[in-house]
Design an enzyme around this catalytic site. Structure first.
Site, short mmCIF file in Angstrom:
data_model
loop_
_atom_site.label_atom_id
_atom_site.label_comp_id
_atom_site.label_asym_id
_atom_site.label_seq_id
_atom_site.Cartn_x
_atom_site.Cartn_y
_atom_site.Cartn_z
N ARG A 90 73.27 28.82 38.70
CA ARG A 90 73.06 26.77 37.71
C ARG A 90 72.09 26.25 38.64
NH1 ARG A 90 78.41 28.13 36.32
NH2 ARG A 90 78.30 28.75 33.75
N LYS A 112 57.70 23.42 38.45
CA LYS A 112 57.61 24.37 37.28
C LYS A 112 57.62 25.75 38.12
CE LYS A 112 53.22 22.65 33.94
NZ LYS A 112 53.12 23.18 33.25
N GLU A 154 40.24 25.12 41.14
CA GLU A 154 41.81 24.11 40.86
C GLU A 154 41.13 23.08 41.55
OE1 GLU A 154 44.09 24.93 38.88
OE2 GLU A 154 44.34 26.63 38.61
N HIS A 221 43.52 30.42 29.65
CA HIS A 221 44.34 31.42 29.73
C HIS A 221 44.06 31.97 28.39
CE1 HIS A 221 47.34 28.70 30.81
NE2 HIS A 221 47.64 29.19 31.99
N HIS A 234 43.31 34.18 37.94
CA HIS A 234 43.73 32.99 37.56
C HIS A 234 42.79 32.02 37.74
CE1 HIS A 234 46.42 29.73 35.37
NE2 HIS A 234 46.41 29.27 36.95
P1 NAD Z 1 49.32 36.06 43.96
O1 NAD Z 1 51.00 34.99 44.36
O2 NAD Z 1 49.49 37.14 43.20
O3 NAD Z 1 48.37 35.83 45.37
C1 NAD Z 1 47.34 36.15 44.71
C2 NAD Z 1 47.45 38.00 46.48
O4 NAD Z 1 46.98 37.34 47.96
C3 NAD Z 1 48.51 38.22 46.28
O5 NAD Z 1 47.84 39.79 46.04
C4 NAD Z 1 49.26 38.18 47.92
O6 NAD Z 1 49.49 39.12 48.25
C5 NAD Z 1 48.08 37.69 48.66
N1 NAD Z 1 47.97 36.94 49.54
C6 NAD Z 1 49.24 35.84 49.49
N2 NAD Z 1 48.98 34.85 50.15
C7 NAD Z 1 48.51 36.13 51.06
C8 NAD Z 1 48.22 35.17 51.91
N3 NAD Z 1 48.05 34.16 53.68
N4 NAD Z 1 47.05 36.13 53.14
C9 NAD Z 1 46.00 37.37 52.18
N5 NAD Z 1 46.60 37.89 50.97
C10 NAD Z 1 47.74 36.30 50.84
O7 NAD Z 1 48.50 34.53 42.48
P2 NAD Z 1 48.18 32.81 43.15
O8 NAD Z 1 46.80 32.93 42.60
O9 NAD Z 1 48.69 32.60 44.59
O10 NAD Z 1 49.10 32.63 42.63
C11 NAD Z 1 48.86 32.70 40.75
C12 NAD Z 1 49.67 32.54 39.95
O11 NAD Z 1 50.10 31.26 40.06
C13 NAD Z 1 50.01 32.71 37.81
O12 NAD Z 1 50.52 33.45 37.95
C14 NAD Z 1 50.62 31.54 38.15
O13 NAD Z 1 50.57 31.67 36.20
C15 NAD Z 1 50.68 31.00 38.38
N6 NAD Z 1 50.37 28.82 38.41
C16 NAD Z 1 52.05 28.59 38.24
C17 NAD Z 1 51.61 27.14 38.05
C18 NAD Z 1 52.94 26.20 38.00
O14 NAD Z 1 52.57 24.92 38.43
N7 NAD Z 1 54.19 27.18 38.17
C19 NAD Z 1 49.88 26.07 38.73
C20 NAD Z 1 49.46 27.54 38.95
C21 NAD Z 1 49.44 28.84 38.66
#
Ligand code: NAD
Length: 331
Positions: A90, A112, A154, A221, A234
């Site tokens: 929980r 989030k 972003e 999206h 993204h």
């Molecule tokens: P991701 O987590 O898939 O990372 C992208 C790639 O980078 C992956 O292949 C990972 O293995 C690699 N990677 C990570 N750190 C690394 C590093 N230091 N060096 C080399 N490679 C590395 O994608 P992302 O773009 O980080 O995140 C996208 C996700 O975030 C989506 O699912 C989206 O919905 C979510 N998101 C959430 C929020 C929120 O408020 N919770 C906001 C924006 C996005």
């Protein structure tokens, strides 16, 4: 940072990220008791099944109410590990340690968490504020140029919605930022974090103010869904979405031509997104309606009315929406 009575720590990470940067985490955890749990990563694995698998492993390895999670990875790890922490027994604390730029400036901030359903992205989740978010820009040294640019879109979003100074900085220093100049990158990250934190702390549960963070996301999206989450990162989808939103704001007469041009030029300065060939504007428009941010069937658009300021409106001309998408697809 962790309460003194915190029990076993669970570092949730991806194998590739751990391979690159795990030693830094090991060093900082020193003699603390911790376990490393691996998550395969990728949107296809950002599902409830992974949360269940991680929770089962946590129980098997001595997890209890006093445990805490360290989410060490990109936005996907932050979301999945954060959600696991939100529901394990929980709710146990989570420390977010984002390793991509997108996660450092966005995903890890704001509380989030969540996973995807077959029906769409992030449809199951929870608000679970982290104990802290630890950001180390050095972790970005191993990030690919494409992933870096995806995060920078972003950052541009943050400037457009709330901070004209940040926007001008980004517009005038793209070369240094893309070359990963530490001082330039530090400013971009810290300003974006400040902006997101300000918005989220004023409006934690996504009322009107927090909606401005969705600038570019409504169209973005729809593009991600239309291309089965396989063609664009993204951040790239958000870049497309910002371009469409700028064109819509221009068509609606909300934004001056000069400001619109500056935003479009700034996005372009950070590199082109992959080809949009073959994507149908009508299909994207149709997808807008099924976005989870739709309120009572009306799509709310976040549109810039000048650099550093936005309006949220559902009162737009449908023909303008289609034209804006068409222009962005051809941009
Ligand atoms: P991701 O987590 O898939 O990372 C992208 C790639 O980078 C992956 O292949 C990972 O293995 C690699 N990677 C990570 N750190 C690394 C590093 N230091 N060096 C080399 N490679 C590395 O994608 P992302 O773009 O980080 O995140 C996208 C996700 O975030 C989506 O699912 C989206 O919905 C979510 N998101 C959430 C929020 C929120 O408020 N919770 C906001 C924006 C996005």
């Amino acid at each position: 940072m962790l309460p003194s009575k915190t029990g076993k720590l669970f570092v949730i990470t991806e194998p590739s990220v751990w391979h690159l940067h795990g030693s830094a985490v090991q060093r900082s955890l020193g003699s603390r008791e911790y376990e490393v749990l691996f998550f395969r990563g990728g949107e296809v694995n950002k599902r409830l099944a992974s949360v269940e698998e991680l929770a089962e492993q946590m129980v098997c390895r001595g997890g209890e109410r006093s445990s805490a999670v360290i989410a060490f990875g990109g936005g996907i790890v932050n979301d999945v590990a954060g959600f696991t922490a939100a529901v394990f027994m929980r709710g146990i604390p989570v420390l977010q340690v984002p390793t991509t730029l997108l996660a450092q400036v966005d995903a890890a901030i704001g509380g989030k968490t969540g996973v995807n359903l077959a029906a769409g992205k992030n449809l199951v989740g929870s608000f679970h504020q982290p104990l802290a978010v630890l950001i180390d820009p050095d972790l970005l040294s191993t990030l690919s140029d494409r992933e870096l640019r995806a995060g920078l879109y972003e950052v541009i979003k943050a400037g457009v919605i709330r901070d004209a100074d940040l926007f001008q900085f980004l517009a005038h220093h793209s070369t240094e930022i893309l070359a990963r100049d530490p001082a330039a990158l530090d400013r971009a990250i810290s300003d974006s974090v400040r902006i997101k934190a300000e918005v989220v702390s004023a409006d934690e549960k996504e009322g009107d103010l927090r909606r401005i963070l969705n600038f570019g996301h409504t169209f973005g999206h729809a593009l991600e869904a239309e291309t089965a989450y396989a063609r664009f990162l993204h951040g790239e989808a958000v870049a497309f979405g910002m371009i469409a939103a700028v064109h819509l704001a221009l068509l609606e007469g909300l934004l001056a031509e000069g400001d619109g041009r500056q935003i479009l030029d700034c996005i372009a300065a950070y590199g082109r997104i992959p080809s949009l060939a073959g994507i149908d504007a009508r299909a994207i428009a149709q997808r807008l309606v099924s976005d989870k941010k739709t309120v009572h069937g009306r799509v709310h658009f976040v549109l810039p009315n000048r650099i550093g300021s936005t309006v949220v409106t559902a009162d737009v001309d449908g023909a303008h929406v289609l034209r804006a998408i068409g222009t962005a697809l051809g941009a």
